[in-house]
Design a protein around this motif. Structure first.
Motif, PDB file in Angstrom:
ATOM      1  N   ASP A 197       0.854  -1.197   0.000  1.00  0.00           N
ATOM      2  CA  ASP A 197       0.000   0.000   0.000  1.00  0.00           C
ATOM      3  C   ASP A 197       0.885   1.240   0.000  1.00  0.00           C
ATOM      4  O   ASP A 197       1.666   1.443   0.932  1.00  0.00           O
ATOM      5  CB  ASP A 197      -0.900  -0.018   1.234  1.00  0.00           C
ATOM      6  N   PRO A 198       0.810   2.084  -1.027  1.00  0.00           N
ATOM      7  CA  PRO A 198       1.718   3.232  -1.099  1.00  0.00           C
ATOM      8  C   PRO A 198       1.373   4.375  -0.164  1.00  0.00           C
ATOM      9  O   PRO A 198       2.206   5.244   0.088  1.00  0.00           O
ATOM     10  CB  PRO A 198       1.576   3.684  -2.559  1.00  0.00           C
ATOM     11  N   HIS A 199       0.149   4.410   0.356  1.00  0.00           N
ATOM     12  CA  HIS A 199      -0.271   5.573   1.125  1.00  0.00           C
ATOM     13  C   HIS A 199       0.566   5.850   2.369  1.00  0.00           C
ATOM     14  O   HIS A 199       0.944   6.995   2.616  1.00  0.00           O
ATOM     15  CB  HIS A 199      -1.759   5.453   1.485  1.00  0.00           C
ATOM     16  N   PRO A 200       0.884   4.822   3.186  1.00  0.00           N
ATOM     17  CA  PRO A 200       1.714   5.130   4.359  1.00  0.00           C
ATOM     18  C   PRO A 200       3.064   5.720   4.003  1.00  0.00           C
ATOM     19  O   PRO A 200       3.540   6.646   4.663  1.00  0.00           O
ATOM     20  CB  PRO A 200       1.841   3.764   5.052  1.00  0.00           C
ATOM     21  N   ALA A 201       3.713   5.189   2.950  1.00  0.00           N
ATOM     22  CA  ALA A 201       5.020   5.711   2.553  1.00  0.00           C
ATOM     23  C   ALA A 201       4.913   7.153   2.059  1.00  0.00           C
ATOM     24  O   ALA A 201       5.777   7.992   2.341  1.00  0.00           O
ATOM     25  CB  ALA A 201       5.629   4.825   1.468  1.00  0.00           C
ATOM     26  N   ILE A 202       3.845   7.448   1.329  1.00  0.00           N
ATOM     27  CA  ILE A 202       3.643   8.801   0.832  1.00  0.00           C
ATOM     28  C   ILE A 202       3.445   9.772   1.985  1.00  0.00           C
ATOM     29  O   ILE A 202       4.068  10.843   2.043  1.00  0.00           O
ATOM     30  CB  ILE A 202       2.425   8.842  -0.118  1.00  0.00           C
ATOM     31  N   LEU A 203       2.589   9.389   2.912  1.00  0.00           N
ATOM     32  CA  LEU A 203       2.314  10.273   4.038  1.00  0.00           C
ATOM     33  C   LEU A 203       3.541  10.462   4.918  1.00  0.00           C
ATOM     34  O   LEU A 203       3.832  11.565   5.381  1.00  0.00           O
ATOM     35  CB  LEU A 203       1.148   9.729   4.871  1.00  0.00           C
ATOM     36  N   GLU A 204       4.301   9.378   5.130  1.00  0.00           N
ATOM     37  CA  GLU A 204       5.509   9.488   5.943  1.00  0.00           C
ATOM     38  C   GLU A 204       6.512  10.430   5.301  1.00  0.00           C
ATOM     39  O   GLU A 204       7.123  11.273   5.981  1.00  0.00           O
ATOM     40  CB  GLU A 204       6.136   8.108   6.135  1.00  0.00           C
TER      41      GLU A 204
END
Length: 391
Positions: A248-255
């Motif tokens: 899931d790319p969302h956590p990496a993007i938000l981090e």
């Protein structure tokens, strides 16, 4: 309350007590603030240090939303204490928290949509602890919906408290649940949250109320953009496909965005948008999702003009997909484009963005009465301002 595993990060407690003025008031919401104010701030958050934000009978839903956004962006634990009354918007069947100027006729413009609150809490960084403690009263229509569907705030949010059934006519209820919590803390006791809930509920005595006790674990970020949640009868927008690795790319993007690596975050989102465009086509729900992700990344990067431009493009795309002008996702995109435009300090850049935004506002007036007029007033002022100095 005792909250474990949070380290030394300072916490934030937000106290919101809101109810309409006059005969529409069902609860003496602000009466609990003095009791909560007597509790040491670190006790409210379960941390060594804490900041407390208090909103007593706020007038404007955008002001409340801004405070919640700021609190949700903090890295430490967030505890939201909320007392007030819930009403149902009969047009879209959405719950709202009534504010000081709310009347039945102005609910959609003067109350805080519940899904705004849920949407902002979903944006907290992965692993951040979020707790909501409620002491609410519902009107007849919202009570019927809550007892049938529950009162959700999303995965990863711990929710404790109660929602009272509609009181008899001309009867004001008291936020006794939160008052009981405050009294327990002031006695020196520091029970775990679940135990505190049981004790406070017992002290409130018998009554027609829905008790809430959801000790939810943190969960992966379900989405990035702070869009309004769809109405209960509307399917949620489809998410883009995950890569063959199921990552899931969302956590990496938000981090990356939270750590100031804005270029990296934008690059990841852009690559996923390109994949969505290739797979599903321009105007697809998946492509719009990533457009909105990039819009919010621009906001986090401190680029309001770019954020405004992208939110406006998302709204235009949704309208082109035949979504209604009062669809929550459409309204949310226009509201966020408008809000970001208000943050643009370069008069020339703001003037360049204005025509598209004015056109959107004419089609999508939103829930804030007078939004188009306010936009036009600022535009008139911008025509008298010189360009921003260049460095």
């Amino acid at each position: 309350m005792v909250i474990t595993g949070e380290g030394t990060a300072p916490g934030t407690a937000v106290l919101i007590a809101a109810a309409p003025a006059g005969k529409g008031r069902l609860i003496e919401a602000t009466s609990v603030l003095a009791a909560l104010a007597a509790v040491p701030p670190p006790v409210l958050t379960g941390t060594d240090a804490a900041t407390v934000v208090e909103l007593a009978d706020p007038l404007d839903p955008q002001t409340v939303l801004t405070r919640i956004q700021a609190a949700a962006a903090t890295p430490g634990p967030l505890c939201l204490y909320l007392t007030g009354q819930l009403h149902l918007d009969h047009k879209q069947h959405l719950l709202h928290l009534a504010l000081a100027r709310t009347t039945p006729a102005t609910l959609r413009y003067t109350a805080l949509p519940w899904h705004w609150l849920a949407g902002e809490l979903k944006l907290r960084r992965p692993g951040a602890i979020t707790t909501v403690v409620l002491d609410l009263v519902a009107d007849a229509d919202s009570w019927q919906q809550i007892t049938a569907q529950g009162l959700a705030l999303g995965h990863g949010v711990r929710v404790y408290g109660r929602v009272l059934a509609p009181p008899p006519r001309r009867t004001l209820v008291s936020p006794d649940y939160l008052k009981a919590c405050a009294a327990i803390w002031r006695s020196g006791a520091r029970p775990p949250l679940a135990q505190l809930h049981e004790q406070a509920a017992a002290q409130c005595g018998p009554g027609d109320a829905l008790l809430l006790a959801v000790d939810a674990p943190a969960s992966p970020l379900p989405g990035m953009a702070p869009r309004e949640a769809p109405a209960p009868h509307t399917p949620a927008p489809a998410q883009p496909p995950v890569e063959p690795t199921a990552t899931d790319p969302h956590p990496a993007i938000l981090e990356a965005a939270r750590e100031g690596r804005h270029g990296e975050a934008a690059s990841i989102a852009a690559s996923w948008e390109s994949q969505a465009l290739r797979t599903y086509g321009t105007g697809s729900a998946q492509a719009v999702h990533w457009l909105e992700v990039r819009a919010d990344l621009a906001r986090l990067a401190g680029e309001p003009a770019r954020s405004c431009e992208l939110w406006a493009a998302a709204a235009q795309t949704r309208l082109a997909r035949q979504q209604a002008t009062d669809d929550p996702d459409v309204e949310g995109a226009v509201d966020r484009a408008h809000h970001q435009w208000e943050q643009v300090r370069d008069p020339e850049r703001a003037r360049a963005l204005a025509p598209a935004l004015v056109d959107l506002r004419r089609h999508v007036p939103g829930r804030q009465r007078g939004a188009l007029a306010a936009l036009q007033r600022r535009l008139e002022q911008l025509h008298t301002q010189p360009p921003a100095p260049t460095h």
